[in-house]
Design a protein around this motif. Structure first.
Motif, PDB file in Angstrom:
ATOM      1  N   ASN A   1      16.873 -42.503 -65.569  1.00  0.00           N
ATOM      2  CA  ASN A   1      15.601 -42.752 -64.899  1.00  0.00           C
ATOM      3  C   ASN A   1      15.545 -44.144 -64.286  1.00  0.00           C
ATOM      4  N   GLN A   2      15.918 -45.168 -65.058  1.00  0.00           N
ATOM      5  CA  GLN A   2      15.836 -46.540 -64.562  1.00  0.00           C
ATOM      6  C   GLN A   2      16.748 -46.746 -63.367  1.00  0.00           C
TER       7      GLN A   2
ATOM      8  N   SER B   1       8.222 -46.489 -61.417  1.00  0.00           N
ATOM      9  CA  SER B   1       8.176 -45.670 -62.630  1.00  0.00           C
ATOM     10  C   SER B   1       6.743 -45.326 -63.014  1.00  0.00           C
ATOM     11  N   GLN B   2       5.827 -46.277 -62.822  1.00  0.00           N
ATOM     12  CA  GLN B   2       4.413 -46.027 -63.105  1.00  0.00           C
ATOM     13  C   GLN B   2       3.851 -44.993 -62.146  1.00  0.00           C
ATOM     14  N   GLN B   3       4.218 -45.094 -60.881  1.00  0.00           N
ATOM     15  CA  GLN B   3       3.735 -44.148 -59.879  1.00  0.00           C
ATOM     16  C   GLN B   3       4.259 -42.741 -60.153  1.00  0.00           C
ATOM     17  N   VAL B   4       5.507 -42.636 -60.583  1.00  0.00           N
ATOM     18  CA  VAL B   4       6.078 -41.327 -60.914  1.00  0.00           C
ATOM     19  C   VAL B   4       5.275 -40.668 -62.027  1.00  0.00           C
ATOM     20  N   ARG B   5       4.934 -41.437 -63.050  1.00  0.00           N
ATOM     21  CA  ARG B   5       4.146 -40.887 -64.153  1.00  0.00           C
ATOM     22  C   ARG B   5       2.760 -40.461 -63.683  1.00  0.00           C
ATOM     23  N   GLN B   6       2.148 -41.268 -62.827  1.00  0.00           N
ATOM     24  CA  GLN B   6       0.811 -40.934 -62.338  1.00  0.00           C
ATOM     25  C   GLN B   6       0.825 -39.680 -61.464  1.00  0.00           C
ATOM     26  N   LEU B   7       1.925 -39.468 -60.749  1.00  0.00           N
ATOM     27  CA  LEU B   7       2.039 -38.274 -59.909  1.00  0.00           C
ATOM     28  C   LEU B   7       2.317 -37.016 -60.728  1.00  0.00           C
TER      29      LEU B   7
ATOM     30  N   ASP C   1      15.948 -34.665 -60.420  1.00  0.00           N
ATOM     31  CA  ASP C   1      14.507 -34.766 -60.212  1.00  0.00           C
ATOM     32  C   ASP C   1      14.022 -36.205 -60.278  1.00  0.00           C
ATOM     33  N   ASN C   2      14.649 -37.022 -61.151  1.00  0.00           N
ATOM     34  CA  ASN C   2      14.168 -38.400 -61.272  1.00  0.00           C
ATOM     35  C   ASN C   2      14.348 -39.181 -59.972  1.00  0.00           C
TER      36      ASN C   2
ATOM     37  N   VAL D   1      25.763 -38.651 -59.122  1.00  0.00           N
ATOM     38  CA  VAL D   1      24.311 -38.641 -58.944  1.00  0.00           C
ATOM     39  C   VAL D   1      23.629 -37.738 -59.970  1.00  0.00           C
ATOM     40  N   THR D   2      24.316 -36.712 -60.426  1.00  0.00           N
ATOM     41  CA  THR D   2      23.729 -35.794 -61.404  1.00  0.00           C
ATOM     42  C   THR D   2      23.460 -36.468 -62.746  1.00  0.00           C
TER      43      THR D   2
END
Length: 236
Positions: free
Chosen positions: A182-183, A215-221, A66-67, A177-178
């Motif tokens: 996150n980074q 990473s910021q955009q992922v959190r905002q979404l 998912d990340n 890939v599994t």
């Protein structure tokens, strides 16, 4: 004579269009063994007298973390669940920017990139854009959003001869890939605009900054919860 020629041309055109639709329908279930981009890279290397090898291992939708799914959506196409292949607002913004700037800004959605990478060539031309729009239309009609993102993540170029998320994870981070952290996922997404000049394993300052922005955009979404919207957009 002219009427016969015109009829032949029309029949040929119709046959090509029908074949293209059938091909898109087939790939709804069948994983493409190769992409047009991979073939293009191989052909260019051969014509230049250079050796070339590519790496790619298909990772099915459940195996893609998912990340990484969220990182790519945040980086490339935040309206992905909401549009039908074309982000009109982004296209207008890009046209306005390109009129007043020497730099070129693109507005391709993930669906358009799948159409280009899977079926077409990479150079810019009106004919290619027209064909890209045709394939994008049918991809959106015949595939689910999950399938579109799955094909994209398995076809994107992530380095010289590195295609797909599995090969990218192994090449850049020596991990399947599994197991992407996150980074690592954010950094892979950060190199997508220029995968042949940027490195996920040795990111430049600009790449690292873009990864932080992603990473910021992922959190905002809303993180992985955002992926639930893909299921409600199209059904298999």
């Amino acid at each position: 004579m002219l009427a016969k020629l015109l009829r032949t041309v029309l029949i040929t055109l119709f046959a090509c269009l029908a074949l293209s639709i059938l091909l898109v329908l087939l790939l709804r279930w069948v994983n493409p063994p190769y992409s047009a981009l991979m073939l293009e890279r191989q052909l260019r290397a051969t014509l230049a007298g250079q050796s070339y090898s590519s790496q790619r291992s298909w990772a099915a939708w459940p195996a893609l973390p998912d990340n990484l799914k969220m990182a790519v959506i945040a980086a490339e196409d935040q309206q992905f669940p909401n549009h039908h292949g074309f982000d009109i607002a982004a296209i207008r913004a890009a046209l306005s920017h390109n009129k007043n700037s020497e730099s070129i800004r693109g507005a391709s959605t993930i669906s358009q990139q799948v159409a280009k990478n899977t079926f077409l060539w990479s150079s810019r031309s009106w004919s290619r854009k027209a064909l890209e729009a045709w394939f994008t239309l049918w991809i959106e009609l015949l595939w689910s959003k999950e399938r579109i993102l799955e094909v994209y993540l398995n076809s994107a170029e992530w380095g010289p001869g590195i295609f797909g998320a599995e090969a990218a994870a192994q090449y850049h981070f020596k991990t399947p890939v599994t197991h992407l952290a996150n980074q690592q996922a954010y950094t892979l997404a950060a190199v997508l605009p220029s995968p042949l000049t940027r490195s996920a394993s040795q990111p430049s300052l600009a790449t690292a900054q873009r990864a932080r922005w992603i990473s910021q955009q992922v959190r905002q979404l809303g993180g992985s919860n955002y992926l639930e919207t893909l299921k409600s957009t199209h059904s298999e």
